[in-house]
Write an enzyme that holds these catalytic residues in place. Sequence first.
Site, PDB file in Angstrom:
ATOM      1  N   ASP A  14      10.622  10.325 -56.427  1.00  0.00           N
ATOM      2  CA  ASP A  14      10.643   9.429 -55.279  1.00  0.00           C
ATOM      3  C   ASP A  14      10.796   7.990 -55.772  1.00  0.00           C
ATOM      4  O   ASP A  14       9.944   7.502 -56.531  1.00  0.00           O
ATOM      5  CB  ASP A  14       9.323   9.607 -54.503  1.00  0.00           C
ATOM      6  CG  ASP A  14       9.390   9.066 -53.088  1.00  0.00           C
ATOM      7  OD1 ASP A  14      10.343   8.334 -52.790  1.00  0.00           O
ATOM      8  OD2 ASP A  14       8.497   9.389 -52.292  1.00  0.00           O
ATOM      9  N   ASP A  15      11.867   7.323 -55.372  1.00  0.00           N
ATOM     10  CA  ASP A  15      12.082   5.898 -55.715  1.00  0.00           C
ATOM     11  C   ASP A  15      12.299   5.647 -57.214  1.00  0.00           C
ATOM     12  O   ASP A  15      12.033   4.543 -57.697  1.00  0.00           O
ATOM     13  CB  ASP A  15      10.881   5.018 -55.288  1.00  0.00           C
ATOM     14  CG  ASP A  15      10.800   4.753 -53.800  1.00  0.00           C
ATOM     15  OD1 ASP A  15      11.673   5.221 -53.046  1.00  0.00           O
ATOM     16  OD2 ASP A  15       9.846   4.063 -53.396  1.00  0.00           O
ATOM     17  N   CYS A  26      14.145   6.549 -48.306  1.00  0.00           N
ATOM     18  CA  CYS A  26      13.720   7.945 -48.518  1.00  0.00           C
ATOM     19  C   CYS A  26      14.250   8.937 -47.483  1.00  0.00           C
ATOM     20  O   CYS A  26      14.943   9.883 -47.828  1.00  0.00           O
ATOM     21  CB  CYS A  26      12.199   8.063 -48.530  1.00  0.00           C
ATOM     22  SG  CYS A  26      11.412   7.053 -49.791  1.00  0.00           S
ATOM     23  N   ASP A  34      15.547  10.173 -54.991  1.00  0.00           N
ATOM     24  CA  ASP A  34      16.146   9.944 -53.663  1.00  0.00           C
ATOM     25  C   ASP A  34      16.824   8.583 -53.521  1.00  0.00           C
ATOM     26  O   ASP A  34      17.797   8.433 -52.793  1.00  0.00           O
ATOM     27  CB  ASP A  34      15.126  10.180 -52.539  1.00  0.00           C
ATOM     28  CG  ASP A  34      13.858   9.348 -52.683  1.00  0.00           C
ATOM     29  OD1 ASP A  34      13.724   8.603 -53.668  1.00  0.00           O
ATOM     30  OD2 ASP A  34      12.985   9.449 -51.799  1.00  0.00           O
ATOM     31  N   ASN A  35      16.280   7.560 -54.195  1.00  0.00           N
ATOM     32  CA  ASN A  35      16.911   6.226 -54.167  1.00  0.00           C
ATOM     33  C   ASN A  35      16.390   5.417 -55.334  1.00  0.00           C
ATOM     34  O   ASN A  35      15.418   5.809 -55.983  1.00  0.00           O
ATOM     35  CB  ASN A  35      16.656   5.487 -52.834  1.00  0.00           C
ATOM     36  CG  ASN A  35      15.199   5.454 -52.426  1.00  0.00           C
ATOM     37  OD1 ASN A  35      14.777   6.158 -51.506  1.00  0.00           O
ATOM     38  ND2 ASN A  35      14.407   4.662 -53.120  1.00  0.00           N
TER      39      ASN A  35
END
Length: 508
Positions: free
Chosen positions: A39-40, A75, A310-311
């Site tokens: 995540d991130d 997200c 995700d990013n």
Amino acid sequence: MANVNKCPWIGSMFVLCLICELVAFAATTKPNILFILTDDQDVTMGGQTPMVKTKQLVGDKGIIFNNMFTTSPLCCPSRSSIFTGRYVHNHEAVNNSLSGNCSSRAWQQTQEVKAFPTYLKSKGYNTFFAGKYLNQYGNEQAGGVEHIPPGWNNWNGLVGNSRYYNYALSVNGVREKHGNQYPQDYLTDVIHKRAVSFLLKQHKWSDPFFMMLSTPACHAPFTSAPKYNATFSNKTAPRTGSYNIKAVNKHWLLEQPIVPMPADMVSSSDEIFRRRWRTLLSVDDMVSDLINLLDKKGQLDNTYVFFSSDNGYHLGQFGLPYDKRQLYDFDIRVPLMVRGPGIDAGRISNDIVLNIDFAPTFVSLVDDSMMDNVDGISMRGILHPQENKTQPLRTSFLVEHTGEYSTNVKDCPQYTNQNMGNCDSHCVCEDSKNNTYACLVTLNNSSSVKYCEFSDTENFVEVYDLKNDPSELKNLYQTLDPSHVFDLEKKLRFLATCSGPECNSLPK
Ligand SMILES: *[C@@H]1O[C@H](CO)[C@@H](O)[C@H](O)[C@H]1NC(C)=O
Ligand SMILES: *[C@@H]1O[C@H](CO)[C@@H](O)[C@H](O)[C@H]1NC(C)=O
Ligand SMILES: *[C@@H]1O[C@H](CO)[C@@H](O)[C@H](O)[C@H]1NC(C)=O
Ligand SMILES: *[C@@H]1O[C@H](CO)[C@@H](O)[C@H](O)[C@H]1NC(C)=O
Ligand SMILES: *[C@@H]1O[C@H](CO)[C@@H](O)[C@H](O)[C@H]1NC(C)=O
Ligand SMILES: *[C@@H]1O[C@H](CO)[C@@H](O)[C@H](O)[C@H]1NC(C)=O
Ligand SMILES: *[C@@H]1O[C@H](CO)[C@@H](O)[C@H](O)[C@H]1NC(C)=O
Ligand SMILES: *[C@@H]1O[C@H](CO)[C@@H](O)[C@H](O)[C@H]1NC(C)=O
């Protein structure tokens, strides 16, 4: 390969029989797939650096991709693209709220029902999920924890957004609450242990598995396992080309940051940098344990392993303290490493790959079939060049973001009813309703251009030459001749409304 024992003949007949048996084996043994999604996790600030074992066991044993992007740097829109294989304008999960279709009833009924897990299950896969799904998952207005997304037969979905302690999981539709004790509640370790016990239960490996492990690391609140809480203590956020640089000729939101950043902002973004890396060490442990276990069980050679995020993220770039949501490379570039059967070790790929490619890739790796209704393309041709699949070489893609905002901003009364969002302690806001944009990114070996249009009162445009200005300091819009702008604009309009295979072939 016990089948070989069934070949009793000698000489050439034996060889022929052996070949037949091998072909039959290949045709009946579908590969397992392990997909780890963080995540991130960024690329441009060295987000992969702490994951030493993962790089050795996944990247170096397969392919490291240098041009992997999210098509939306937030997200829920990005994850919705990962599951559906579609751009945001087609799956319509525009932000992290239920009202923006993040895990909404409408999304469940129109998109989730045809997301990739349903294909894998229909092909006989034993499908396992653990961790963060979509930010609004488990919301009572959209089915609560009883809603198990179709396609998963072993479901451990986090209720809400990433957390490390004090959360609830939906374990196959039943709420399971967790407190704050290490190790039994630390979410990354819970995901790790459930994955191990799932694999240990596969006695005969008769059905292939698809396992998706979606960690809270390295998202806020950046809580590491206690054993890692002092690691990297002398590291600071990298001073990249745009770090603490006052934005010039950028859309209005980029004029808001305080540059140079106040000392407390510098130190808090450095602390966030260390804490993010620390959370990733538990992910690295998980990846290496799982790879070793698969190896011990004789399954590693038949298992694809995908590692991505995700990013991206930023910490101080253009004075933006800490977040994502921007069109710049720091927020849209994400890691991707893939190993698997038939993939040579030590490859580096410069091909453009996107989050919308995961779904069609997984489906095509199962039995070479196509997934309907996707905007992305399968990576199979890149993973297995020896199959000589003709695959369109992607040269352009779309990035879309719909700005988030709220009525009240905590401790910033000046922003009441101002359509601002995600503001920090100095009231520097990282988002706003009019931080809504679409970009055309065109990359090839000789040139790289990013062209972005904002939906704000100025219809602001930013254009970067990524090859000569990788830090995206100089907006070239005013210097372009009108015919060039016209061409870029036409292509962006095409992609912004494209659907299906046409999304990968731009008009001339
Ligand atoms: C949410 O999805 C539904 C169903 O596709 C669509 O009608 C609606 O416009 C979407 N909402 C937003 C905010 O995009
Ligand atoms: C790190 O964890 C230990 C327990 O393992 C704890 O005693 C210590 O206070 C923690 N340090 C920080 C900075 O959180
Ligand atoms: C940071 O710590 C590591 C390991 O303790 C050490 O090797 C390195 O030289 C230190 N770097 C700085 C800049 O102090
Ligand atoms: C792919 O092309 C190469 C070179 O032309 C050839 O040697 C190989 O046999 C082909 N492989 C397949 C699976 O067709
Ligand atoms: C998400 O999108 C919906 C629909 O456009 C909007 O009503 C809502 O305010 C958005 N949420 C945020 C936090 O911006
Ligand atoms: C590379 O992209 C640029 C536009 O961004 C285009 O003008 C050029 O023709 C492309 N070159 C090749 C070899 O495709
Ligand atoms: C650059 O060229 C190489 C070798 O021809 C090719 O494999 C790669 O896909 C190209 N990259 C891009 C971004 O066009
Ligand atoms: C964007 O929205 C903000 C907050 O509502 C406003 O102050 C600003 O003028 C707007 N800028 C543009 C270019 O639309």
